[in-house]
Design a protein around this motif. Sequence first.
Motif, mmCIF file in Angstrom:
data_model
loop_
_atom_site.group_PDB
_atom_site.id
_atom_site.type_symbol
_atom_site.label_atom_id
_atom_site.label_comp_id
_atom_site.label_asym_id
_atom_site.label_seq_id
_atom_site.Cartn_x
_atom_site.Cartn_y
_atom_site.Cartn_z
ATOM 1 N N GLY A 422 -11.470 3.795 7.759
ATOM 2 C CA GLY A 422 -11.455 2.784 8.634
ATOM 3 C C GLY A 422 -11.263 1.328 8.493
ATOM 4 O O GLY A 422 -11.100 0.569 9.119
ATOM 5 N N GLN A 423 -10.873 1.109 7.057
ATOM 6 C CA GLN A 423 -10.465 -0.268 6.544
ATOM 7 C C GLN A 423 -9.055 -0.280 5.835
ATOM 8 O O GLN A 423 -8.685 0.822 5.015
ATOM 9 C CB GLN A 423 -11.539 -0.914 5.755
ATOM 10 C CG GLN A 423 -12.885 -0.772 6.310
ATOM 11 C CD GLN A 423 -13.027 -1.908 7.382
ATOM 12 O OE1 GLN A 423 -12.404 -3.078 7.343
ATOM 13 N NE2 GLN A 423 -13.765 -1.669 8.224
ATOM 14 N N TYR A 424 -8.474 -1.328 5.761
ATOM 15 C CA TYR A 424 -7.215 -1.284 4.987
ATOM 16 C C TYR A 424 -7.487 -2.173 3.744
ATOM 17 O O TYR A 424 -7.972 -3.213 3.590
ATOM 18 C CB TYR A 424 -6.209 -2.514 5.838
ATOM 19 C CG TYR A 424 -5.561 -2.002 7.198
ATOM 20 C CD1 TYR A 424 -4.537 -1.080 7.238
ATOM 21 C CD2 TYR A 424 -6.318 -2.151 8.183
ATOM 22 C CE1 TYR A 424 -4.042 -0.656 8.310
ATOM 23 C CE2 TYR A 424 -6.130 -1.702 9.527
ATOM 24 C CZ TYR A 424 -4.733 -1.157 9.700
ATOM 25 O OH TYR A 424 -4.410 -0.420 10.800
ATOM 26 N N ALA A 425 -7.306 -1.098 2.652
ATOM 27 C CA ALA A 425 -7.777 -1.490 1.336
ATOM 28 C C ALA A 425 -6.377 -1.687 0.558
ATOM 29 O O ALA A 425 -5.262 -1.158 0.516
ATOM 30 C CB ALA A 425 -8.282 -0.278 0.591
ATOM 31 N N LYS A 435 -8.783 -0.391 -4.333
ATOM 32 C CA LYS A 435 -8.990 0.918 -4.241
ATOM 33 C C LYS A 435 -7.843 1.535 -4.872
ATOM 34 O O LYS A 435 -6.673 1.283 -4.577
ATOM 35 C CB LYS A 435 -9.258 1.313 -2.749
ATOM 36 C CG LYS A 435 -10.329 0.914 -2.117
ATOM 37 C CD LYS A 435 -11.667 1.584 -2.521
ATOM 38 C CE LYS A 435 -12.909 0.873 -1.731
ATOM 39 N NZ LYS A 435 -12.882 1.216 -0.455
ATOM 40 N N PRO A 436 -7.829 2.784 -5.348
ATOM 41 C CA PRO A 436 -7.055 3.885 -5.634
ATOM 42 C C PRO A 436 -6.134 4.437 -4.527
ATOM 43 O O PRO A 436 -6.837 4.668 -3.585
ATOM 44 C CB PRO A 436 -7.590 4.899 -6.738
ATOM 45 C CG PRO A 436 -8.739 4.836 -6.168
ATOM 46 C CD PRO A 436 -9.315 3.735 -5.700
ATOM 47 N N VAL A 437 -4.966 4.775 -4.694
ATOM 48 C CA VAL A 437 -4.322 5.255 -3.611
ATOM 49 C C VAL A 437 -4.794 6.774 -3.482
ATOM 50 O O VAL A 437 -4.830 7.647 -4.444
ATOM 51 C CB VAL A 437 -2.664 5.387 -3.805
ATOM 52 C CG1 VAL A 437 -2.055 6.240 -2.567
ATOM 53 C CG2 VAL A 437 -2.305 4.247 -4.157
ATOM 54 N N VAL A 438 -4.982 7.165 -2.143
ATOM 55 C CA VAL A 438 -5.382 8.587 -1.628
ATOM 56 C C VAL A 438 -4.108 9.350 -1.575
ATOM 57 O O VAL A 438 -3.500 9.198 -0.647
ATOM 58 C CB VAL A 438 -6.123 8.744 -0.385
ATOM 59 C CG1 VAL A 438 -6.733 10.045 0.028
ATOM 60 C CG2 VAL A 438 -7.634 7.935 -0.729
#
Length: 447
Positions: A422-425, A435-438
């Motif tokens: 729910g957040q823009y990382a 954050k690493p890319v999912v």
Amino acid sequence: MRFADANSEPTGTPSTSRPVTRRRTMARLLGVAALLATTALGGLGIGAAPARAEDEIRIGVIYPLTGAAASTGVELKAAAELAAAIINKEIPAPAGLVAGVGMPHMKGAKIRLVFGDHQGNPQVGATEAERLITSEKVAALAGAYFSNVTATASQVAERYGVPFLNGESSSATLTQRHFKWFFRTTPHDDLFVTNFFTFLEDMEKKTGDKLRTVGLFNENTLWGNETTKLQVKLAADRKFDIAEKIVYPAKTTQMTSEVQRLKASKPAVIMQSSYLGDAILSMKTYKELGFLPKMLLANDAGFNDSEFLKTMGKDGEFVISREVWALDQADRNPLIRQVNDLMKQRSGVDFNGNSARAFTAIAVLADAIDRAGATTPDAIRKALQETDIPATGLIMPWKGVKFDADGQNELGQGLIVQVQNGQYATVWPFDVATKPVVYPMPAWDGR
């Protein structure tokens, strides 16, 4: 203003004081004409004197306050109003923010924002620009989020010789028109599209996967059409294959046939440019038709609007978007959190890339007007040309603000973010990622 008849004595002067001569009558007429001309020109910001403490500085701001993008417009308006409140010292200014706080070189004059509603229509935008200039007597204009509206509204400003500062529109051609009065703080789509292809190449190195087949899905206004051209050119230059290219009608109410074409082309990546309503509709259609690429790269706009995640919930997760602002960069720049907290307190929402740019545009414009020390168009334009704001004075993760000969900020930069929980990382550039890319996007039923 009431003037005495040219053939009579001023109020309170006996008529027998001295005879009326032709020379005195002509002098009075010329004096009245000069005063009327000065008043009219001053109202347009032409020949205006430096502001007095009791004066207000009127800035016209044009946004989509009704229509399909109204929720975006409301957030842009709130961000602009926050900037004005800080400038006017209605709330304490975070230390170090460059925004003309208190307008000291304008003797404490207050900023007053006068809003126009373009409704997402370029012709309405042009009409609103003219109204703000001729009826509201604004010293400068800001807006207008939609690139096609910014194009028409800034043409009006150019014709009247009024400074126009654009904070949010990214069509590259806006600063290729060689306008005298147009300035833009945000980076443009040439940079953003280039970043996408660089990001994909970096992801290939990181994952070992090939991400060379791309589907293009863009709306058909100025912004989407120009983005498509840039993507096609850069895909060829960087040796990516365009699996499918779709330019759909803006504000469409159904996308079934378009999404079926995308699905059939089997792209590894979708690059998409959509405003809010289209972004939501496309995601719902993707899910209905069971379409899911490895990555969806969104061109900001609707995918970064606060309403997008409110509406989509978990179905909005894992979208990757280009961005110019991210709350998770606050550790690198304390101003980001300080000003965002003020936005949250006043409007109930965090900044996003759209609203953070709107805030920055008003701050940069106010700083220029204060340095100009006057509200004349030439003085404001000269101050904008001389702008040199360091990164430490902004809430944006840029190197600063400094305009080139065509009015484009040379120091803007882009980020790439991904919706996670729910957040823009921030996920790229990798050296500033939080954050690493999912990757790849999890299946619809696996979220």
